[in-house]
Design a protein around this motif. Structure first.
Motif, short mmCIF file in Angstrom:
data_model
loop_
_atom_site.label_atom_id
_atom_site.label_comp_id
_atom_site.label_asym_id
_atom_site.label_seq_id
_atom_site.Cartn_x
_atom_site.Cartn_y
_atom_site.Cartn_z
N LEU A 72 0.82 -1.21 0.00
CA LEU A 72 0.00 0.00 0.00
C LEU A 72 0.86 1.26 0.00
CD1 LEU A 72 -2.79 -1.02 2.56
CD2 LEU A 72 -2.92 -1.02 0.06
N GLN A 73 1.95 1.23 0.76
CA GLN A 73 2.82 2.40 0.81
C GLN A 73 3.44 2.70 -0.54
OE1 GLN A 73 4.55 0.48 4.26
NE2 GLN A 73 4.50 2.39 5.41
N PRO A 82 -0.84 15.21 -3.35
CA PRO A 82 -0.25 16.55 -3.16
C PRO A 82 -0.51 17.13 -1.77
CG PRO A 82 -2.31 16.74 -4.34
CD PRO A 82 -2.09 15.26 -4.12
N TYR A 83 -0.74 16.27 -0.81
CA TYR A 83 -0.98 16.70 0.56
C TYR A 83 -0.37 15.67 1.50
CZ TYR A 83 -4.79 13.31 -0.06
OH TYR A 83 -5.51 12.18 -0.34
N PRO A 84 -0.06 16.05 2.73
CA PRO A 84 0.63 15.13 3.64
C PRO A 84 -0.29 14.05 4.21
CG PRO A 84 0.18 17.20 4.75
CD PRO A 84 -0.23 17.40 3.31
N SER A 85 0.35 13.04 4.78
CA SER A 85 -0.35 11.96 5.47
C SER A 85 -1.13 12.50 6.66
CB SER A 85 0.66 10.91 5.94
OG SER A 85 0.07 9.99 6.82
N ASN A 86 -2.22 11.83 7.01
CA ASN A 86 -2.91 12.13 8.27
C ASN A 86 -2.05 11.80 9.48
OD1 ASN A 86 -5.37 13.03 7.23
ND2 ASN A 86 -6.29 10.99 7.21
N LEU A 87 -1.06 10.92 9.29
CA LEU A 87 -0.27 10.39 10.39
C LEU A 87 1.07 11.12 10.51
CD1 LEU A 87 -0.89 6.59 9.69
CD2 LEU A 87 -2.34 8.21 10.94
N ALA A 90 5.34 8.87 8.40
CA ALA A 90 4.98 8.45 7.04
C ALA A 90 5.22 6.96 6.79
CB ALA A 90 5.77 9.27 6.02
N ARG A 91 5.89 6.27 7.72
CA ARG A 91 6.13 4.83 7.55
C ARG A 91 4.84 4.02 7.67
NH1 ARG A 91 9.52 3.47 12.41
NH2 ARG A 91 9.01 1.34 11.76
N PHE A 92 3.84 4.58 8.32
CA PHE A 92 2.65 3.79 8.66
C PHE A 92 1.47 4.12 7.75
CE2 PHE A 92 4.94 4.43 12.76
CZ PHE A 92 5.45 3.15 12.84
N SER A 156 -3.28 6.83 6.79
CA SER A 156 -2.40 7.85 6.23
C SER A 156 -3.07 8.69 5.16
CB SER A 156 -1.13 7.19 5.67
OG SER A 156 -1.45 6.27 4.64
N HIS A 157 -3.62 8.05 4.14
CA HIS A 157 -4.29 8.72 3.03
C HIS A 157 -5.58 7.94 2.74
CE1 HIS A 157 -0.02 9.83 2.54
NE2 HIS A 157 -0.48 10.96 2.04
N PRO A 158 -6.65 8.21 3.44
CA PRO A 158 -7.84 7.36 3.37
C PRO A 158 -8.37 7.09 1.96
CG PRO A 158 -8.06 8.96 5.14
CD PRO A 158 -6.82 9.32 4.40
N VAL A 159 -8.58 8.13 1.18
CA VAL A 159 -9.19 7.93 -0.13
C VAL A 159 -8.25 7.22 -1.10
CG1 VAL A 159 -10.24 9.07 -2.13
CG2 VAL A 159 -10.82 9.83 0.20
N PRO A 160 -6.99 7.65 -1.24
CA PRO A 160 -6.07 6.89 -2.09
C PRO A 160 -5.92 5.43 -1.65
CG PRO A 160 -5.15 9.05 -1.67
CD PRO A 160 -6.36 8.92 -0.79
N LEU A 161 -5.93 5.18 -0.36
CA LEU A 161 -5.85 3.80 0.12
C LEU A 161 -7.07 3.00 -0.31
CD1 LEU A 161 -4.41 4.23 3.74
CD2 LEU A 161 -3.34 3.00 1.85
N ILE A 162 -8.24 3.61 -0.24
CA ILE A 162 -9.46 2.91 -0.66
C ILE A 162 -9.38 2.53 -2.13
CG2 ILE A 162 -11.93 3.21 -1.12
CD1 ILE A 162 -12.10 4.77 1.52
#
Length: 208
Positions: A72-73, A82-87, A90-92, A156-162
């Protein structure tokens, strides 16, 4: 003789891990050490860490749960949001503490019955909520989509992860599902609102 806090902690922490090791022995790739459960998937390199930590101010234990998922990473890195992780780290792909959940911290028990009750309560929390989330993230199964939608701020990135999980599992989102995926609730946090919306709409138009 009444035990001091250090003795109570030492006894409980030993009993907790022994209890969880016995009850969760069926989970593959699992290692139990003091105050910690590690779950690994050698094929993908995915790792989950569940750490139990004593909180002095509340005399209770929190569970901190972290998941690294290289598949996933790598997909997120390729997408280059173009925006930072929620976390913060960045490893997680997933990070949470039970201090942010209602009634999810375990008080330090002071009696034998209290120890048994606390061990069983922690097991119930793990089996009922946190382990399914962890296993879904480690294995990138379809159920991970619902996990993200339910608690987006822990990813980290909810929508891209989905969209990544949908692609991995060969699933095309319905119009109803897409509307929920692109809703403001799924952002996790509403900073960088316009950047997120524009990028997510791009992902939606190029997926499938």
């Amino acid at each position: 003789m009444k035990q001091n806090t250090a003795e109570l902690r030492k006894n409980f922490e030993k009993r907790l891990i022994e209890f969880l090791k016995k009850e969760l022995s069926h989970l593959s790739g699992t290692k139990f050490t003091r105050n910690r459960i590690n779950i690994t998937r050698k094929e993908s390199g995915a790792v989950a860490n569940i750490h139990f930590e004593y909180l002095t101010n509340t005399r209770s234990y929190e569970a901190t749960i972290l998941v690294e998922q290289p598949v996933l990473q790598a997909a997120i890195a390729q997408m280059a949001p173009p925006y930072p992780s929620n976390l913060a780290n960045a490893r997680f792909v997933y990070s949470m503490s039970t201090t942010s959940e209602k009634d999810a911290c375990i008080d330090l028990p002071t009696t034998e019955q209290g120890i048994e009750n606390a061990c069983r309560r922690m097991l119930a929390l793990l089996n009922g909520t946190y382990l399914p989330i962890v296993l879904n993230a480690l294995e990138t199964g379809p159920a991970m989509v619902d996990d993200i939608l339910a608690r987006p701020k822990y990813y980290s990135h909810p929508v891209p992860l989905i969209f990544t999980v949908l692609k991995i599992n060969g699933i095309q989102a319905s119009e109803e599902s897409l509307a929920r995926i692109l809703s403001e609730q799924t952002l996790g946090y509403t900073n960088h609102h316009e950047l997120k919306n524009a990028f997510h709409q791009h992902l939606a138009s190029t997926s499938g």
